[in-house]
Enzyme design. Structure first.
Site, mmCIF file in Angstrom:
data_model
loop_
_atom_site.group_PDB
_atom_site.id
_atom_site.type_symbol
_atom_site.label_atom_id
_atom_site.label_comp_id
_atom_site.label_asym_id
_atom_site.label_seq_id
_atom_site.Cartn_x
_atom_site.Cartn_y
_atom_site.Cartn_z
ATOM 1 N N TYR A 149 0.825 -1.155 0.049
ATOM 2 C CA TYR A 149 0.025 0.022 -0.067
ATOM 3 C C TYR A 149 0.943 1.283 0.091
ATOM 4 O O TYR A 149 0.566 2.037 -0.854
ATOM 5 C CB TYR A 149 -0.926 -0.107 1.033
ATOM 6 C CG TYR A 149 -1.981 1.041 1.461
ATOM 7 C CD1 TYR A 149 -2.870 1.213 0.522
ATOM 8 C CD2 TYR A 149 -1.577 2.173 2.320
ATOM 9 C CE1 TYR A 149 -3.869 2.278 0.563
ATOM 10 C CE2 TYR A 149 -2.469 3.325 2.315
ATOM 11 C CZ TYR A 149 -3.637 3.208 1.650
ATOM 12 O OH TYR A 149 -4.440 4.338 1.698
ATOM 13 N N LYS A 153 1.072 4.153 -3.129
ATOM 14 C CA LYS A 153 0.732 5.377 -2.744
ATOM 15 C C LYS A 153 1.852 6.546 -3.074
ATOM 16 O O LYS A 153 1.424 7.533 -3.454
ATOM 17 C CB LYS A 153 -0.154 5.484 -1.540
ATOM 18 C CG LYS A 153 -1.376 4.880 -1.337
ATOM 19 C CD LYS A 153 -2.453 5.482 -2.162
ATOM 20 C CE LYS A 153 -3.902 4.777 -1.964
ATOM 21 N NZ LYS A 153 -4.740 5.460 -2.782
#
Length: 243
Positions: A149, A153
């Site tokens: 993640y 991002k």
């Protein structure tokens, strides 16, 4: 403010749903995309209005995105805004994280964000428009046990800056919102087994009061609907003391 036509991904829950509801409340036309057919049906049932259109779309699948844009361009005016909010997250130890989970998170969070932008770039460059990507503080700081993640991002942040620079002489603006912890279902994922409690207590998702989906949506809507020629390539943090 004149009504605009804006695409929202991840529109059936969390920040995506909050963004959709705020756009509808301000009389904008919303094209709501989500992988959940049931979630979109619930959204439509709660908002019986001709300013809301919904379509099932898997942002992690290129063919699904192409099909969604074929429908959008045949049924709607050309969108003036895009809010890339759909995302996946899975916590886990990096030494045993499954490749398929890594690839799926990258496909949705990063590749899907780019593929959603691509069909709109030329038109928005000529006629104006806003792309708002939802990144994360994790993309700047990195979060332990959340490598996929965090990396995805971080890629969204770099993509936002790259597109903004590429189209800096045009009428297209590309910005991102980088929240810290947000009180959505994603915040309440199970912790990976085998992690010491004192380590868990230091993670951003547990160490500070979370923002609400409505608070993040307020900022997304502002960036998506306002003509701010001098604001592009900005990464707007909304993470309380951690920001």
């Amino acid at each position: 403010m004149n009504p605009q036509c804006i695409i929202v991904t991840g529109a059936a829950s969390g920040i995506g749903k909050a963004t959709t509801l705020k756009l509808l409340a301000n009389n904008h036309q919303v094209i709501a995309l989500d992988i959940s057919q049931d979630g979109l049906a619930e959204l439509s049932a709660e908002n019986n209005t001709n300013t809301l259109s919904t379509q099932v779309c898997d942002i992690g699948d290129a063919e699904s995105i192409t099909a969604a844009y074929d429908w959008i361009f045949s049924e709607h005016q050309h969108p003036t805004g895009l809010c890339n909010i759909a995302a996946l997250q899975k916590l886990g130890r990096s030494d045993s994280f499954e490749l398929l989970d890594w690839q799926r998170i990258m496909a949705v969070n990063l590749t899907g964000t780019f593929l959603m932008c691509q069909p709109l770039l030329e038109h928005m460059a000529k006629h104006g428009g806003n792309i708002v990507n939802v990144a994360s503080l994790a993309g700047e700081t990195g979060i332990p046990y959340d490598a996929a993640y965090s990396a995805s991002k971080g890629g969204v942040i770099a993509l936002t800056k790259a597109l903004a620079k590429e189209y800096s002489a045009s009428r297209l603006r590309v910005n991102a919102v980088a929240p810290g912890a947000v009180d959505t279902p994603m915040l309440h994922l199970d912790h990976p087994a085998g992690i010491e409690p004192e380590v868990l207590a230091t993670l951003p998702r547990t160490a500070q009061p979370p923002s609400t989906a409505d608070e993040i949506a307020e900022l997304v809507v502002f960036l998506a609907t306002n003509n701010l020629p001098g604001m592009t390539g900005s990464i707007v943090r909304m993470a309380g003391a951690a920001g």
